[in-house]
Design an enzyme around this catalytic site. Sequence first.
Site, PDB file in Angstrom:
ATOM      1  N   THR A 277     -36.824 -24.492  50.302  1.00 58.24           N
ATOM      2  CA  THR A 277     -37.338 -23.359  49.538  1.00 58.24           C
ATOM      3  C   THR A 277     -38.849 -23.230  49.713  1.00 58.24           C
ATOM      4  O   THR A 277     -39.543 -24.214  49.955  1.00 58.24           O
ATOM      5  CB  THR A 277     -37.036 -23.498  48.042  1.00 58.24           C
ATOM      6  OG1 THR A 277     -37.804 -24.596  47.509  1.00 58.24           O
ATOM      7  CG2 THR A 277     -35.559 -23.759  47.782  1.00 58.24           C
ATOM      8  N   GLU A 278     -39.330 -22.016  49.587  1.00 55.77           N
ATOM      9  CA  GLU A 278     -40.775 -21.743  49.568  1.00 55.77           C
ATOM     10  C   GLU A 278     -41.042 -20.657  48.526  1.00 55.77           C
ATOM     11  O   GLU A 278     -40.504 -19.549  48.632  1.00 55.77           O
ATOM     12  CB  GLU A 278     -41.271 -21.273  50.930  1.00 55.77           C
ATOM     13  CG  GLU A 278     -41.189 -22.297  52.045  1.00 55.77           C
ATOM     14  CD  GLU A 278     -42.261 -23.374  51.982  1.00 55.77           C
ATOM     15  OE1 GLU A 278     -43.155 -23.285  51.097  1.00 55.77           O
ATOM     16  OE2 GLU A 278     -42.213 -24.286  52.825  1.00 55.77           O
TER      17      GLU A 278
END
Length: 311
Positions: A277-278
């Site tokens: 995830t970012e």
Amino acid sequence: MTTESNTYPIGKPGVAWGAEEKNIWLNEQTQKRSYFDDVVAVIESLANDFDVEQYGELAYAEHGFADYPLLLVKSKHWSAEKPTVIVTGGVHGYETSGVHGALRFLQTEALKYTEQFNVLVAPCISPWGYETINRWNPETTDPNRSFLQPSPAPEAAQIMAYVAGLEGKIVMHIDLHETTDTDNSEFRPALAARDGIVNDNWNIPDGFYLVGDSQHPAAAFQKAVLDSVAQVTHIAEADDNGKLIGVPVAQFGVINYEGKKYGLCMGLSGADYVTTTEVYPDSANATPEECILAQVAAVVGGLNYVAAHLE
């Protein structure tokens, strides 16, 4: 995003750092927050509902900091007959919502999945990075390029050794990260200086996106994670060239890397369902709390998808 400068106050342009420059950099690092107060105390508060284990230690007192116990949280009644899911946070210690998203998942959602899955969460793989707000460890090594054999970073090596000893099938691994404005003001210029190169990528996407493993792209899984996150915060749009952080978009909100080749944490387990995830906590359209909730939503979305598609 405004282009930043490759100029960095340590070293000479075009010349990779040696021991002297790395030591200068280390001597400039200071503790800015407490791993023991912010992370260890929360993990210990979960001991009634989960098993807490120390899987290693980072002996960084020699650098004038602390010796950091490396802790993970596991569901009780672990069974090799059940599929295992892994959540990691704080591989880059400065990425706050990765650490606190992992902890919040444990506090609010994880118990719901422990009947169907073995759940393992390592909330803060790089506690020195968490305390000093750094991407690297004290040796100027990036733990998220160090999931290799042999590993150049103890942060990576110790969780790799633990996971390698697990029995049963690992079906999912989600690694929680952030992209922040300090990537451009500090970490990208520092990397260019350390390696004696010129950085030409200054893109910071406004919103949430995923990095999948090009060897196991699992497009439907990635979409399920994004659909869950979209209920909390906005998904990043590609730039004018159809890219995110300089990488072509594989599907809306997703780029792919070769996890194992580049030593990324998402290559840790060999699971069929893997993503990184970012989130972008510096966005004008998001808050730090929303970023934590987005991390939780990502894990929940992934778990719900995997639960519905187990063979």
